[in-house]
Design an enzyme around this catalytic site. Structure first.
Site, PDB file in Angstrom:
ATOM      1  N   ARG A  31       0.850  -1.202   0.000  1.00  0.00           N
ATOM      2  CA  ARG A  31       0.000   0.000   0.000  1.00  0.00           C
ATOM      3  C   ARG A  31       0.882   1.247   0.000  1.00  0.00           C
ATOM      4  O   ARG A  31       1.312   1.707   1.069  1.00  0.00           O
ATOM      5  CB  ARG A  31      -0.888  -0.007   1.245  1.00  0.00           C
ATOM      6  N   ILE A  77      17.777 -11.906  19.648  1.00  0.00           N
ATOM      7  CA  ILE A  77      18.787 -12.762  20.291  1.00  0.00           C
ATOM      8  C   ILE A  77      19.722 -13.388  19.257  1.00  0.00           C
ATOM      9  O   ILE A  77      19.271 -14.064  18.341  1.00  0.00           O
ATOM     10  CB  ILE A  77      18.123 -13.906  21.097  1.00  0.00           C
ATOM     11  N   LYS A 128      10.469 -22.175  13.656  1.00  0.00           N
ATOM     12  CA  LYS A 128      11.758 -21.852  14.285  1.00  0.00           C
ATOM     13  C   LYS A 128      12.463 -23.124  14.750  1.00  0.00           C
ATOM     14  O   LYS A 128      13.686 -23.255  14.633  1.00  0.00           O
ATOM     15  CB  LYS A 128      11.524 -20.891  15.452  1.00  0.00           C
ATOM     16  N   GLY A 142       8.951  -8.019  18.025  1.00  0.00           N
ATOM     17  CA  GLY A 142       8.803  -6.560  18.013  1.00  0.00           C
ATOM     18  C   GLY A 142       9.700  -5.946  16.950  1.00  0.00           C
ATOM     19  O   GLY A 142      10.729  -6.510  16.596  1.00  0.00           O
TER      20      GLY A 142
HETATM   21  P1  NDP Z   1       4.044  -6.644   8.643  1.00  0.00           P
HETATM   22  O1  NDP Z   1       2.790  -7.310   8.236  1.00  0.00           O
HETATM   23  O2  NDP Z   1       4.009  -5.594   9.676  1.00  0.00           O
HETATM   24  O3  NDP Z   1       4.778  -6.031   7.348  1.00  0.00           O
HETATM   25  C1  NDP Z   1       4.802  -6.680   6.114  1.00  0.00           C
HETATM   26  C2  NDP Z   1       5.237  -5.685   5.062  1.00  0.00           C
HETATM   27  O4  NDP Z   1       5.308  -6.341   3.809  1.00  0.00           O
HETATM   28  C3  NDP Z   1       4.295  -4.506   4.895  1.00  0.00           C
HETATM   29  O5  NDP Z   1       5.014  -3.328   4.717  1.00  0.00           O
HETATM   30  C4  NDP Z   1       3.539  -4.840   3.602  1.00  0.00           C
HETATM   31  O6  NDP Z   1       3.156  -3.696   2.866  1.00  0.00           O
HETATM   32  C5  NDP Z   1       4.603  -5.580   2.841  1.00  0.00           C
HETATM   33  N1  NDP Z   1       4.055  -6.462   1.839  1.00  0.00           N
HETATM   34  C6  NDP Z   1       3.128  -7.423   1.987  1.00  0.00           C
HETATM   35  N2  NDP Z   1       2.911  -8.047   0.821  1.00  0.00           N
HETATM   36  C7  NDP Z   1       3.703  -7.453  -0.084  1.00  0.00           C
HETATM   37  C8  NDP Z   1       3.923  -7.636  -1.476  1.00  0.00           C
HETATM   38  N3  NDP Z   1       3.275  -8.565  -2.154  1.00  0.00           N
HETATM   39  N4  NDP Z   1       4.838  -6.841  -2.088  1.00  0.00           N
HETATM   40  C9  NDP Z   1       5.501  -5.896  -1.393  1.00  0.00           C
HETATM   41  N5  NDP Z   1       5.331  -5.677  -0.074  1.00  0.00           N
HETATM   42  C10 NDP Z   1       4.439  -6.448   0.556  1.00  0.00           C
HETATM   43  O7  NDP Z   1       5.025  -7.823   9.078  1.00  0.00           O
HETATM   44  P2  NDP Z   1       6.247  -7.760  10.100  1.00  0.00           P
HETATM   45  O8  NDP Z   1       7.080  -6.585   9.832  1.00  0.00           O
HETATM   46  O9  NDP Z   1       5.751  -7.995  11.474  1.00  0.00           O
HETATM   47  O10 NDP Z   1       7.022  -9.103   9.704  1.00  0.00           O
HETATM   48  C11 NDP Z   1       7.830  -9.168   8.559  1.00  0.00           C
HETATM   49  C12 NDP Z   1       8.638 -10.454   8.589  1.00  0.00           C
HETATM   50  O11 NDP Z   1       9.457 -10.472   9.746  1.00  0.00           O
HETATM   51  C13 NDP Z   1       7.802 -11.742   8.646  1.00  0.00           C
HETATM   52  O12 NDP Z   1       8.484 -12.756   7.953  1.00  0.00           O
HETATM   53  C14 NDP Z   1       7.790 -12.061  10.131  1.00  0.00           C
HETATM   54  O13 NDP Z   1       7.584 -13.419  10.381  1.00  0.00           O
HETATM   55  C15 NDP Z   1       9.196 -11.645  10.502  1.00  0.00           C
HETATM   56  N6  NDP Z   1       9.399 -11.347  11.901  1.00  0.00           N
HETATM   57  C16 NDP Z   1       8.557 -10.492  12.543  1.00  0.00           C
HETATM   58  C17 NDP Z   1       8.780 -10.187  13.878  1.00  0.00           C
HETATM   59  C18 NDP Z   1       7.884  -9.285  14.636  1.00  0.00           C
HETATM   60  O14 NDP Z   1       8.045  -9.194  15.864  1.00  0.00           O
HETATM   61  N7  NDP Z   1       6.958  -8.581  14.005  1.00  0.00           N
HETATM   62  C19 NDP Z   1       9.896 -10.797  14.609  1.00  0.00           C
HETATM   63  C20 NDP Z   1      10.737 -11.674  13.813  1.00  0.00           C
HETATM   64  C21 NDP Z   1      10.483 -11.930  12.514  1.00  0.00           C
HETATM   65  P3  NDP Z   1       2.087  -2.652   3.457  1.00  0.00           P
HETATM   66  O15 NDP Z   1       2.782  -1.967   4.588  1.00  0.00           O
HETATM   67  O16 NDP Z   1       1.846  -1.741   2.323  1.00  0.00           O
HETATM   68  O17 NDP Z   1       0.903  -3.451   3.875  1.00  0.00           O
HETATM   69  N1  HSE Z   2       5.282 -13.587  15.985  1.00  0.00           N
HETATM   70  C1  HSE Z   2       6.602 -13.884  16.400  1.00  0.00           C
HETATM   71  C2  HSE Z   2       6.618 -14.056  17.897  1.00  0.00           C
HETATM   72  C3  HSE Z   2       7.534 -12.785  16.015  1.00  0.00           C
HETATM   73  O1  HSE Z   2       5.645 -13.689  18.546  1.00  0.00           O
HETATM   74  O2  HSE Z   2       7.596 -14.596  18.411  1.00  0.00           O
HETATM   75  C4  HSE Z   2       8.984 -13.104  16.294  1.00  0.00           C
HETATM   76  O3  HSE Z   2       9.459 -14.106  15.470  1.00  0.00           O
END
Ligand code: NDP
Ligand code: HSE
Length: 429
Positions: A48, A137, A206, A305
């Site tokens: 978006r 970590i 994991k 986070g």
């Molecule tokens: P979010 O849902 O917050 O962010 C996902 C992002 O990807 C958004 O910016 C979204 O765009 C974008 N996106 C989705 N689909 C597409 C696409 N087809 N093309 C381009 N961009 C796209 O996820 P998180 O940041 O929480 O997580 C991201 C990754 O990190 C995941 O693999 C998650 O498992 C991993 N992770 C997350 C942690 C956490 O604590 N949140 C911790 C460790 C790992 P838009 O903003 O426009 O919707």
């Molecule tokens: N959703 C995951 C968690 C993010 O709660 O541990 C970190 O990998």
């Protein structure tokens, strides 16, 4: 220091990506000094484009992630979109176009890590994913590099922040399950679909990554026994408390005593309050690694986070950029042991079983006989009766999971057993 910048493409700018972009900008000089060259954020792919993102230059934002990774001048692609597709195709395309990749995507690594490793190998590029397990970590690098000379036998810990947060809130603040899940989601801990957290898929992914790296073998997501926390009740938490325990969602990866197979499992378990994992609160994670020469190591810190996860992503970015400058490559997949993964039925542990039974003579003996017939030895029994019904809590000695399953099935068939209220493994004693 080289003056020509290394170009970085960021795929995804959500909870994690926004923090990655922020740190890349605010700490640009430090990162350049540590890498030996400046880094330039060349583009940010999102879904978006109109969404307001604090501290993110709108001129860098695109919805065409494919064009971004195909540019040909990108040195490193950071993938923080999540999910299987389009993330997998974008990563393999990035390798084909000469970039190294940093990813936080445990779901994809567990589902199809082989495709990613092979693409990285084929194009002689790096695939780093410290952020995929246990947030901030450092765990992947210690396992892949620091412990590369040792022999890891066990990895056990809390690897999902969301479920730890929920269980902690239910246990310590008496919060309801849904209320705690909503709070974890608002804090950015939960996955896009929180089912992945509460049903144990995230922790299982994991565990599959950790077991593969720790035991130098391939452990597929389907090889990991998985149970989530949706069936953990406040009665279970109260029962655990009475036993001097608490309930945690654990990931446990073990090499068999004869060294010829491994197991990987994720399930809620009771652990004694005296165990270090019992004091892991909120969205923190903690992982024990037991290695032959090193002994027992404990890794602890924020497990989810945006900012903690971005720390791990940035650490990988620095390592990968250094490799690019040195025309070197970090470690690839190590799966030479090809150890088979044994089924859950072979796992030996202790159990806490709550039964609702008829309160009349001979019932206890009947129940005890079922345990004996299946070779499951009882450690303690606690009974509380009321109005002709009783609740019976049985804690066993160590027994194979298959024997316990057989016992429970037979108990369900007894007329005097009204129901099996809960079955929980007991770990960490
Ligand atoms: P979010 O849902 O917050 O962010 C996902 C992002 O990807 C958004 O910016 C979204 O765009 C974008 N996106 C989705 N689909 C597409 C696409 N087809 N093309 C381009 N961009 C796209 O996820 P998180 O940041 O929480 O997580 C991201 C990754 O990190 C995941 O693999 C998650 O498992 C991993 N992770 C997350 C942690 C956490 O604590 N949140 C911790 C460790 C790992 P838009 O903003 O426009 O919707
Ligand atoms: N959703 C995951 C968690 C993010 O709660 O541990 C970190 O990998």
């Amino acid at each position: 220091m080289r003056t020509r910048p290394l170009k970085v493409a960021l795929l995804g700018c959500g909870v994690v990506g926004t923090e990655v972009a922020r740190i890349m900008t605010t700490h640009a000089d430090d990162l350049a000094a540590r890498i030996g060259a400046p880094i330039e954020l060349a583009g940010i792919a999102v879904r978006r484009p109109g969404k307001v993102r604090d501290g993110v230059d709108p001129a860098l934002v695109t919805t065409d992630a494919t064009a971004l990774v195909k540019r040909g001048d990108i040195d490193v692609v950071i993938e923080v979109i999540g999910g299987i597709e389009p993330a997998r195709t974008l990563i393999t395309t990035a390798f084909e176009h000469g970039a190294s990749v940093v990813s936080a995507n445990k779901a994809l690594l567990a589902e199809d890590g082989t495709t990613l490793y092979e693409a990285a190998e084929r194009h002689e590029r790096d695939l780093y994913f410290e952020a995929a397990v246990a947030g901030a970590i450092p765990l992947i690098r210690p396992l892949r590099e620091s412990l590369a000379g040792d022999h890891v036998n066990r990895v056990l810990g809390i690897v999902n922040g969301t479920t730890n947060f929920i269980l902690d809130r239910m246990d310590s603040a008496g919060a309801g399950y849904s209320e705690a899940l909503d709070e974890a989601t608002a804090l950015g801990y939960a996955e896009a679909d929180p089912t992945a957290d509460v049903e144990g898929f995230d922790a299982a992914a994991k565990a599959s990554i950790l077991a593969g790296i720790a035991f130098h073998t391939r452990v597929r997501l389907d090889d990991v026994h998985r149970e989530g926390i949706t069936e953990v009740t406040s009665a279970d938490l109260a029962s655990a408390k009475r036993m001097g325990c608490t309930v945690k969602l654990l990931a446990i990866c073990e090499r068999a005593a004869d060294g010829k197979s491994v197991t990987a499992r994720v399930h809620p378990a009771m652990i004694p309050l005296s165990h270090p994992l019992a004091s892991v609160r909120e969205a923190y994670n903690a992982v024990f690694v037991e290695a032959e020469a090193a002994g027992q190591l404990m890794f602890y810190g924020p497990g989810a986070g945006g900012s903690p996860t971005a720390s791990a992503v940035l650490g990988d970015l620095v390592a990968v950029c250094r490799n690019r400058l040195a025309e070197a490559k970090g470690p690839g997949e190590s799966a030479y042991t090809r150890l088979p993964v044994s089924p859950m039925g072979d796992v030996v542990t202790r159990y806490h079983i709550s039964l609702d039974v008829a309160d009349k003579p001979g019932v206890l003996a009947q129940v005890a006989m079922v345990f004996a017939e299946h070779g499951v030895s009882i450690d303690t029994v606690r009974q509380k009766g009321k109005d002709g019904e009783a609740s019976l809590v049985v804690v066993t000695h160590r027994a194979p999971d298959a024997a316990l399953s057989g016992t429970v099935e037979a108990l369900r068939g007894l007329d005097t057993v009204r129901g099996v209220a809960s079955i929980m493994r007991v770990e960490g004693e």
